[in-house]
Enzyme design. Structure first.
Site, PDB file in Angstrom:
ATOM      1  N   SER A 173       0.880  -1.179  -0.026  1.00 26.79           N
ATOM      2  CA  SER A 173      -0.078  -0.020   0.062  1.00 26.79           C
ATOM      3  C   SER A 173       0.771   1.122   0.096  1.00 26.79           C
ATOM      4  CB  SER A 173      -0.792   0.121   1.337  1.00 26.79           C
ATOM      5  OG  SER A 173      -1.985  -0.913   1.133  1.00 26.79           O
ATOM      6  N   GLU A 207       3.877  -0.268  14.916  1.00 25.69           N
ATOM      7  CA  GLU A 207       4.196   0.848  14.504  1.00 25.69           C
ATOM      8  C   GLU A 207       5.220   1.643  15.557  1.00 25.69           C
ATOM      9  OE1 GLU A 207       1.112   0.211  14.440  1.00 25.69           O
ATOM     10  OE2 GLU A 207       0.615   0.068  12.253  1.00 25.69           O
ATOM     11  N   PHE A 211      -1.605   5.710  10.754  1.00 29.88           N
ATOM     12  CA  PHE A 211      -1.245   4.649  11.691  1.00 29.88           C
ATOM     13  C   PHE A 211       0.159   5.385  12.350  1.00 29.88           C
ATOM     14  CE2 PHE A 211      -3.639   1.627   9.215  1.00 29.88           C
ATOM     15  CZ  PHE A 211      -4.827   1.868   9.846  1.00 29.88           C
ATOM     16  N   HIS A 219      -2.382   7.255   2.048  1.00 25.42           N
ATOM     17  CA  HIS A 219      -3.875   7.214   2.422  1.00 25.42           C
ATOM     18  C   HIS A 219      -4.039   8.399   3.105  1.00 25.42           C
ATOM     19  CE1 HIS A 219      -2.871   3.181   1.134  1.00 25.42           C
ATOM     20  NE2 HIS A 219      -3.999   3.008   0.777  1.00 25.42           N
ATOM     21  N   ARG A 230      -3.830   8.181  -1.770  1.00 24.47           N
ATOM     22  CA  ARG A 230      -4.162   6.765  -2.325  1.00 24.47           C
ATOM     23  C   ARG A 230      -4.271   6.578  -3.924  1.00 24.47           C
ATOM     24  NH1 ARG A 230      -8.492   3.589  -3.433  1.00 24.47           N
ATOM     25  NH2 ARG A 230      -8.329   1.207  -2.968  1.00 24.47           N
TER      26      ARG A 230
END
Lengths: 617, 617
Positions: A335, A356, A381, A405, A463
């Site tokens: 991603s 993370e 995140f 994103h 994205r």
């Protein structure tokens, strides 16, 4: 004097000096230092291979005081090895002193690699150092002294899982199990078997010892540094050890002794000492820095392209020329598109799975030993690792982060996956750089520059594919902007970044149809922001409309207002912020941008409403 | 049809419906849904005690889909129990539909208690629910369906440690061990023994089963819900189970099938079905809400006092009158002063040790079942839980948070312990309220109001004592401010909050000595901010100087600029932001405030420099 006596004498000195410096400061953590004095005494005397005169020597072992509040112990040890003087030790916690309340790698403190003091961060950082040493094929070990309270922090277990998975063999964690936390007993107190069971279940070797028995300590260090795998030494200790009224006593966390108490305690410990030791020297390193410098052919884009993909391709393109470049991802490399780098440089790519915090700590450790880490996950995140980012700034770390994103523009996945606070979060990091490119060609140039930026830089990617806006080879200086449309008769300025640049251009088209000329600025550098261009735009057009795919607070709009007001400049004109204000749901990117008021249509409407009646309709 | 057949048939329907809705949407996670279809089928058919017509029934079991991306499975199950229609199911991921990409408790979706989609959050929330149920002496169980990738997240292990420590007996985690994450194999793939060992080491019971064998599932659920302790069911499953070209196949994460693929898959699964089931009814609850309403005598302060201590004393004062009030802390209760509440209401105080993510998740779970949680730690350490705070907003949670030890004013401990980004972080939370009282009496009134505020509210407290500024009983409306000094001839306005109110007052004294009258505003409500007062101040005095103990970005200064510019108002006057711009070290609070430029002296100097020459010197 035999070794045992020497070790114990040094431990007593470390306790005495921890008391002395904290009493001089009037604050600090003597008792948390005393529990680990024997552990540090034996380590610095006979196991840590460290050239005090050359603290950045590539062959050195590394020592991280994860329980950073025990800083008196660290600084007392630095005194014993001759790194700092007794006077310097006694400047502990004073304004301007590098002997700070918690360890921080200020320039005058080259023996400290990273800042600690937020618990549960030393072990992740240690993993990064261990990986850096392995990458360079060196023989150094990484020793991390941990507190027991911090073993509830999830970040510790993210690292426990990753270190064994990645088969790290040069990492030793020493758990100072002193039973008492800040406000009373820790969760597991002296249940060493439980720590051992947890560590073993996470794939570590675990050794349980009496943390005040120097022979046991020595033996455990010997075993732990045999290169057989990551090892946790669970050392049962006593907080305030060695002093009758402090030992295992509640109510003494983070308290300095007063002068009388200090005198009594130092007497019990056998008085002041002036032992100096010389740690073992590291193995000589005849290290040739990997030759980089291959010419870089950056990717270029002739048509619409996703900035996240351009990010990945740029990393891949730089892999050969940048031998210190390492890339970390949190199980979303397809991603974020760090997978493109992984394909060309698998040895310098670290899959750290969905943890993370550990990813950020590992990155800090890698950069501390000269690597150039880039860490990527969804922008949303990175909120998971904000404490690590904050502390990375205290560590004076140079890090490049990429959050994909961004915003409601991710569409159907909904708000849990949307980065809507990342700009606010990253702007509020000391010395940070925050970048948000609109198209593929600007992305490549910004990524290239990020790798050499000091401090923490953050790139926000999108994205969906976005149109080509810039030609290959165009420059995008940090702190700059691009005025992508302007004319003498502009009656307003739209400031966007990323996706909203295109919405702004479409809005300008729509307004042009009404005969209203509007300027459009691509603020790809959110921090530092191009204040000059923005102030001119406000002055010349009288109205600035900022459109951003982010919450209203803390993002591009606030950055623009800050730029306009900077230094107490006389304000004039109007600034309208268009941003996300309600909780989004699912939908297409177009539906959501329109719903949120940052679509071309809504931007144009806002400008029409704001302008005098002759141009609104 | 026997039970086994029924369970399998329902599982097939859940798979088919997961495919149907995601194919209709053109996105989503069918394969991650299919791995857990048998697990959900047996759970909803024979174990989950849940009144579909009364989803908020206090006696209900609770189900949390921690792997929120498997939302097609959840919504397909909600269709099977009659909560939503087939048409509604097919609105999955469409704009405006409550059937969102990841579960979110929008008003039209009362069967979902909390939002998921950021991994590793379901279990912490489940712990909060389990504690709420225990507090209310109810018999409900909490079932959390987890993915395997999220078992690297540290937050999971924070909860594992806390759940066993707190002897929670009504919490069941079901691990859908389907071996494949987003970009390939998970860290542990099908090594179920390792998950079992880890869970057992953390004090959980663990049961390993074949997650597609409905008898094994049924048996495991029976055992897990026997009230004997927190239980992890490790279910070996196959991602995309039941369809030849999806089963255990890489490259299918988060991808919807196209129409042809969907047709073929549905055929393999035996075609569409219209099974409806009725879950077991919960035990009737004749629950008397605890009677609160005892009169509250708020503490009041006649002299200097620490706001953090006033916070703790106010909680304690409200304990009796607020029976739903629960307080959570992360092993710093003697610093945040939640220990004052613990002393009077130990049953409603939860020591969650140093694991801030779990603390926030637990708070979200508690509030989902009607409690009023207040969670406290150092303001700096809320950065550890930012993802949980962000997601709590998606959960529409009502939460009160208190961050102590704000800014450089903590002094000697240094930057690792200083909250310097908390205002930025908390402002950028949808619907949040951000409060920062200056003295004890304002603190008590703000704390009292926080407990009934919708959304996430944050109170920032100060380590050191601050002077008394307000009388007992004075009102502090949310969104208000206090003009603590003003005159007709004011030539500037100082806006402060917390410690900088006092610096501002002292600066005003110094300037008065020069004959310069200055207004001082206490912006105790940072969000919402009192725009009217601030705009008037700028208009009337022409110069606003904001002083804050926080980074320059995203805090009070940005809030003031936002208020001044709001709605595109014509700007005029000048705004100067004084805030922290360099990395602090140790020092006294006074030294550090002066160094940072937010001391009275530096505020006065900034005003002198900004005013025309006749008043500067």
């Amino acid at each position: 004097m035999d070794r045992v006596q020497e070790w114990n004498e040094l431990a007593a000195q470390l306790c005495v000096d921890s008391i002395r410096c904290s009493t001089a400061a009037g604050s600090g953590h003597p008792t948390s230092s005393m529990s680990a004095a024997h552990l540090v005494s034996v380590l610095f005397s006979d196991h840590l291979r460290f050239d005090v005169d050359d603290p950045k020597n590539a062959g050195n072992d590394r020592f991280i005081l994860s329980k950073g509040h025990a800083s008196p112990l660290l600084f007392s040890a630095l005194r014993a090895v001759g790194a700092i003087t007794d006077d310097e030790l006694l400047s502990f916690r004073k304004f301007g002193s590098p002997i700070q309340g918690h360890p921080a790698p200020v320039p005058e403190m080259p023996w400290v690699d990273v800042a600690t003091g937020s618990l549960g961060q030393g072990l992740p950082i240690g993993l990064g150092m261990a990986l850096a040493i392995r990458l360079d094929d060196l023989s150094g070990r990484v020793w991390v002294l941990c507190g027991d309270s911090e073993f509830v922090e999830g970040s510790v277990w993210e690292t426990m899982a990753n270190a064994s998975f990645h088969e790290v063999r040069n990492l030793v964690a020493v758990l100072d199990m002193n039973r008492l936390g800040q406000r009373g007993p820790t969760m597991l107190q002296w249940e060493g078997d439980k720590y051992v069971a947890r560590a073993e279940a996470f794939g570590w070797r675990a050794i349980q010892i009496d943390g005040h028995d120097v022979r046991q300590i020595d033996q455990a260090y010997r075993q732990a540094s045999d290169g057989q795998g990551p090892t946790l030494i669970v050392a049962r200790t006593v907080k305030g050890h060695g002093v009758s009224f402090l030992a295992d006593a509640e109510g003494w966390h983070g308290k300095a002794l007063d002068e009388d108490q200090a005198k009594k305690a130092i007497e019990e410990l056998g008085g002041r000492r002036n032992i100096t030791i010389t740690p073992l020297k590291p193995e000589p390193v005849s290290r040739e820095r990997a030759e980089g410098g291959a010419s870089i052919e950056l990717p270029s884009y002739e048509r619409e392209f996703a900035t996240r993909k351009a990010f990945g391709e740029t990393l891949a393109a730089m892999a050969e020329a940048e031998p210190d470049l390492v890339v970390l991802d949190g199980e979303v490399s397809n991603s974020t598109h760090t997978e493109d780098f992984q394909k060309v440089a698998p040895d310098r790519f670290f899959e750290l799975y969905i943890g993370e915090q550990n990813m950020l700590g590992t990155a800090v450790g890698l950069q501390a030993l000269g690597k150039k880490p880039v860490a990527a996950t969804f922008g949303a995140f990175f909120t998971r690792a904000y404490d690590f980012i904050r502390m990375a700034a205290v560590s004076r770390a140079d890090l490049a982060l990429c959050g994909s994103h961004a915003g409601v523009s991710i569409g159907e996945d909904g708000p849990s996956q949307m980065a809507l606070e990342d700009l606010a979060m990253m702007r509020a990091v000391r010395g940070s750089t925050v970048l948000y490119p609109a198209d593929g060609n600007s992305t490549t140039r910004l990524v290239q520059q990020m790798l050499d930026l000091p401090g923490i830089s953050y790139l926000r990617t999108t994205r969906e594919k976005t149109p080509k806006l810039y030609e290959e080879g165009e420059e995008f200086p940090i702190g700059g902007s691009k005025t992508v449309r302007s004319s003498d008769g502009d009656r307003a300025t739209i400031v966007g970044a990323g996706v909203t640049v295109f919405e702004g251009l479409k809005a300008a088209d729509q307004l042009a149809g009404d005969g209203v000329a509007v300027r459009v600025v691509d603020a790809y550098s959110v921090k530092p922001i191009d204040g000059e261009t923005l102030r001119s735009a406000l002055e010349e057009t009288g109205l600035v409309v900022v459109a951003e795919d982010h919450w209203l607070e803390g993002g591009l709009g606030d950055a623009v207002l800050e730029a306009v007001a900077v230094g107490g400049k006389e304000l004039s004109g109007r600034v309208i912020k268009l941003a996300i204000t309600e909780m989004p749901g699912s939908g297409t990117p177009e539906e959501l941008r329109d719903w949120a008021g940052i679509s071309a249509r809504k931007i144009a409407r806002a400008i029409r409403s704001a302008l005098p009646r002759d141009v609104s309709r």
